[in-house]
Design an enzyme around this catalytic site. Structure first.
Site, PDB file in Angstrom:
ATOM      1  N   ASP A 249       0.843  -1.191   0.000  1.00 27.37           N
ATOM      2  CA  ASP A 249       0.000   0.000   0.000  1.00 27.37           C
ATOM      3  C   ASP A 249       0.877   1.239   0.000  1.00 27.37           C
ATOM      4  O   ASP A 249       2.035   1.175   0.391  1.00 27.37           O
ATOM      5  CB  ASP A 249      -0.857   0.035   1.275  1.00 27.37           C
ATOM      6  CG  ASP A 249      -1.869  -1.084   1.285  1.00 27.37           C
ATOM      7  OD1 ASP A 249      -2.010  -1.753   0.262  1.00 27.37           O
ATOM      8  OD2 ASP A 249      -2.508  -1.268   2.337  1.00 27.37           O
ATOM      9  N   LYS A 271      -3.253   1.790  -2.558  1.00 28.17           N
ATOM     10  CA  LYS A 271      -4.372   2.048  -1.649  1.00 28.17           C
ATOM     11  C   LYS A 271      -3.930   2.866  -0.441  1.00 28.17           C
ATOM     12  O   LYS A 271      -2.948   2.606   0.181  1.00 28.17           O
ATOM     13  CB  LYS A 271      -4.976   0.730  -1.175  1.00 28.17           C
ATOM     14  CG  LYS A 271      -5.892   0.173  -2.212  1.00 28.17           C
ATOM     15  CD  LYS A 271      -6.712  -0.976  -1.756  1.00 28.17           C
ATOM     16  CE  LYS A 271      -6.284  -1.600  -0.476  1.00 28.17           C
ATOM     17  NZ  LYS A 271      -7.396  -2.146   0.246  1.00 28.17           N
ATOM     18  N   MET A 384      -9.062   6.858   9.406  1.00 24.69           N
ATOM     19  CA  MET A 384      -9.555   7.573   8.226  1.00 24.69           C
ATOM     20  C   MET A 384     -10.586   8.624   8.607  1.00 24.69           C
ATOM     21  O   MET A 384     -11.664   8.693   8.032  1.00 24.69           O
ATOM     22  CB  MET A 384     -10.173   6.573   7.234  1.00 24.69           C
ATOM     23  CG  MET A 384      -9.121   5.648   6.652  1.00 24.69           C
ATOM     24  SD  MET A 384      -9.802   4.295   5.708  1.00 24.69           S
ATOM     25  CE  MET A 384     -10.302   3.156   6.986  1.00 24.69           C
TER      26      MET A 384
HETATM   27  N1  SAH Z   1      -4.290  -1.507   8.620  1.00 20.58           N
HETATM   28  C1  SAH Z   1      -3.993  -0.163   9.088  1.00 20.58           C
HETATM   29  C2  SAH Z   1      -5.103   0.796   8.822  1.00 20.58           C
HETATM   30  C3  SAH Z   1      -5.405   1.014   7.358  1.00 20.58           C
HETATM   31  S1  SAH Z   1      -6.617   2.228   7.084  1.00 20.58           S
HETATM   32  C4  SAH Z   1      -3.623  -0.223  10.564  1.00 20.58           C
HETATM   33  O1  SAH Z   1      -3.773  -1.262  11.199  1.00 20.58           O
HETATM   34  O2  SAH Z   1      -3.151   0.784  11.098  1.00 20.58           O
HETATM   35  C5  SAH Z   1      -5.627   3.666   6.876  1.00 20.58           C
HETATM   36  C6  SAH Z   1      -5.754   4.608   8.062  1.00 20.58           C
HETATM   37  O3  SAH Z   1      -4.980   4.131   9.130  1.00 20.58           O
HETATM   38  C7  SAH Z   1      -5.241   6.006   7.810  1.00 20.58           C
HETATM   39  O4  SAH Z   1      -6.191   6.798   7.150  1.00 20.58           O
HETATM   40  C8  SAH Z   1      -5.013   6.491   9.227  1.00 20.58           C
HETATM   41  O5  SAH Z   1      -6.250   6.834   9.834  1.00 20.58           O
HETATM   42  C9  SAH Z   1      -4.538   5.228   9.908  1.00 20.58           C
HETATM   43  N2  SAH Z   1      -3.074   5.172   9.990  1.00 20.58           N
HETATM   44  C10 SAH Z   1      -2.262   4.261   9.423  1.00 20.58           C
HETATM   45  N3  SAH Z   1      -0.962   4.489   9.749  1.00 20.58           N
HETATM   46  C11 SAH Z   1      -0.971   5.557  10.567  1.00 20.58           C
HETATM   47  C12 SAH Z   1       0.046   6.270  11.254  1.00 20.58           C
HETATM   48  N4  SAH Z   1       1.347   5.941  11.162  1.00 20.58           N
HETATM   49  N5  SAH Z   1      -0.331   7.336  12.008  1.00 20.58           N
HETATM   50  C13 SAH Z   1      -1.621   7.688  12.126  1.00 20.58           C
HETATM   51  N6  SAH Z   1      -2.605   7.043  11.491  1.00 20.58           N
HETATM   52  C14 SAH Z   1      -2.297   5.986  10.720  1.00 20.58           C
END
Ligand code: SAH
Length: 464
Positions: A249, A271, A384
């Site tokens: 991603d 994505k 998100m």
């Molecule tokens: N699978 C991922 C989430 C994917 S959806 C997980 O477990 O974290 C994508 C969302 O995850 C982003 O829009 C944000 O809200 C959050 N996100 C992912 N990495 C992040 C980070 N390093 N800091 C803050 N938010 C994060």
């Protein structure tokens, strides 16, 4: 990278050292490992240099370096520990077109000598642009501890076997054979019976690998964590080390992609939450296609693959194609955000449960059980949520949530550019707009950062 690491061919070339004291001796210990012809110019030479000269491993000229002495030399070292003499050496070297190194004088040098891990023909050069020699030495020691002393010998013996190993198909099969030799069977065989042992190991290893049926492809759905490479699991590291294809991603940090095997094919699936993306079906097709051809595919997802990662669709597609798969969990953004706040996600007498929510789903801003979320003490990690912040704020207030409910917005959690925006429900949307956040952000509803002042005395107590 101001200094670019390369390996120079020293065979049949001259390396000239100006100076005969400690600095010269230290450099000569390294230089004498090369295939070059070594010449030292010094009016007074250390006994070590005299001894080398007597043994014929270098030529000692008992006078200062003079015009013309560097003619045709590849490298010249100014190691006189005397500014006037080294300045002269620099002029002489440059006039002769040789690369000049002034020992311990980065600014006046055309190149620097790295810290070297010597398992010849395997050599590791470590440089820090002169910034942290201590660190370079530390890394050197660390590597020396980890690389078997026999590695050089194994590599030399292995080199002669490369032709024979070509009986194995190029790619994975051949790589597996060599890692078996270097990391598993080779070192003990060499230890036991030297070169003969290593050669025997090569023979029977080849036989065994030739007899093995060709590998079938498989897919690992791997969590890459929130961004800090040190927050990868060891299994994720291993998967990246072994992957033939990495489909990732956009959320996956570049530092993490760097860890993928050099020959691995990297494919960005684009994505990023629900942003513009490669279609899910295309991603599934891509995984299936590569695995069907026998590749080890790592499907790398930000955070944990089971949290807003559309894991099920991908697993279904793999099952449908009869491809074996496994999931490697990762640290989800909520965990990293909680860590950055110094708060726990659940807490006795505050919240016995925590919710993972999304601010956005395929239909747009997502609806939730706002009434129960609005109750005091509730905690939710909302993924998100940047775009939908105003919507979330409105819904919660409408259902009676206290305007001063703490909310922390954590951007780029665990990455060097991490930012924490501490606000309240009433000010949430306005503060996000003003915050100008461009990185991924997660909204920690019901949590405020633990005050730095409150954390400090506790720390001091621990130290006392
Ligand atoms: N699978 C991922 C989430 C994917 S959806 C997980 O477990 O974290 C994508 C969302 O995850 C982003 O829009 C944000 O809200 C959050 N996100 C992912 N990495 C992040 C980070 N390093 N800091 C803050 N938010 C994060």
């Amino acid at each position: 990278m101001q200094h670019f690491p390369i390996f120079l061919d020293t065979a049949g070339r001259r390396i000239v050292v100006s100076g005969g004291g400690d600095a010269a001796v230290a450099k000569l210990r390294l230089i004498l490992k090369t295939a070059a012809t070594v010449e030292v110019f010094a009016e007074n030479a250390d006994p070590a240099i005299e001894a080398w000269a007597a043994d014929g491993v270098l030529t000692l000229h008992r006078r200062a370096l003079a015009d013309g002495d560097a003619e045709g030399a590849m490298l010249v070292y100014g190691a006189s520990e005397d500014d006037a003499a080294d300045t002269r050496a620099k002029t002489i070297a440059e006039a002769a077109g040789a690369l000049f190194n002034w020992v311990d004088n980065l600014e006046q040098s055309a190149f620097i000598t790295p810290a070297i891990v010597d398992r010849d023909p395997v050599t590791v050069a470590i440089g820090t642009e002169g910034a942290a020699p201590v660190l370079a030495r530390h890394i050197k020691r660390d590597l020396e501890d980890r690389l078997p002393v026999a590695l050089g010998a194994l590599a030399r013996i292995g080199k002669a076997f490369r032709g024979a190993a070509e009986a194995l198909p190029f790619g994975r099969a051949r790589r597996d054979f060599w890692s078996d030799y270097y990391l598993r069977s080779g070192p003990p065989a060499y230890e036991k019976a030297g070169e003969t042992g290593a050669l025997e190991a090569l023979d029977w290893l080849l036989e065994r690998h030739l007899a093995e049926t060709p590998k079938v492809g498989r897919v690992a759905l791997v969590g890459a964590g929130p961004g800090d490479p040190e927050l990868l699991t060891m299994k994720a590291r291993r998967a990246l080390d072994e992957a033939d294809v990495v489909i990732h991603d956009r959320l996956v940090a570049p530092e993490i992609l760097e860890l993928a095997r050099r020959e691995a094919l990297l494919i960005e699936a684009g994505k990023e939450g629900f942003g513009p993306s490669m279609k899910q079906d295309d991603i599934c097709a891509l995984m299936v296609e590569h695995a069907a051809r026998g590749a080890y595919v790592v499907r790398l997802k930000g955070g944990d693959p089971s949290v807003y990662g559309r894991l099920d669709e991908e697993v279904d597609a793999l099952d449908a194609a009869g491809i074996s798969w496994n999931v490697v969990p990762g640290i989800t953004a909520a965990s990293a955000a909680a860590a950055s706040l110094g708060q726990s996600l659940t807490k006795r007498d505050r919240n016995s449960g925590v919710r993972f929510l999304t601010g956005h789903d395929v239909k747009g801003f997502a609806e939730h059980d706002w009434r129960s979320l609005a109750k005091p003490g509730e905690v939710a990690a909302i993924y998100m949520a940047k775009k939908g912040a105003r919507f979330i704020q409105g819904r919660l207030m409408m259902h009676g949530a206290a305007p001063d409910t703490p909310v922390s917005v954590v951007e780029s959690a665990s990455r060097p550019d991490q930012r924490v925006l501490a606000t309240t429900l009433a000010r949430l949307a306005a503060d996000i707009d003003a915050g100008n956040m461009t990185g991924p952000a997660i909204l920690m509803y019901g949590l405020a950062p633990r005050a730095a002042e409150a954390a400090l005395p506790a720390l001091n107590e621990e130290q006392a």
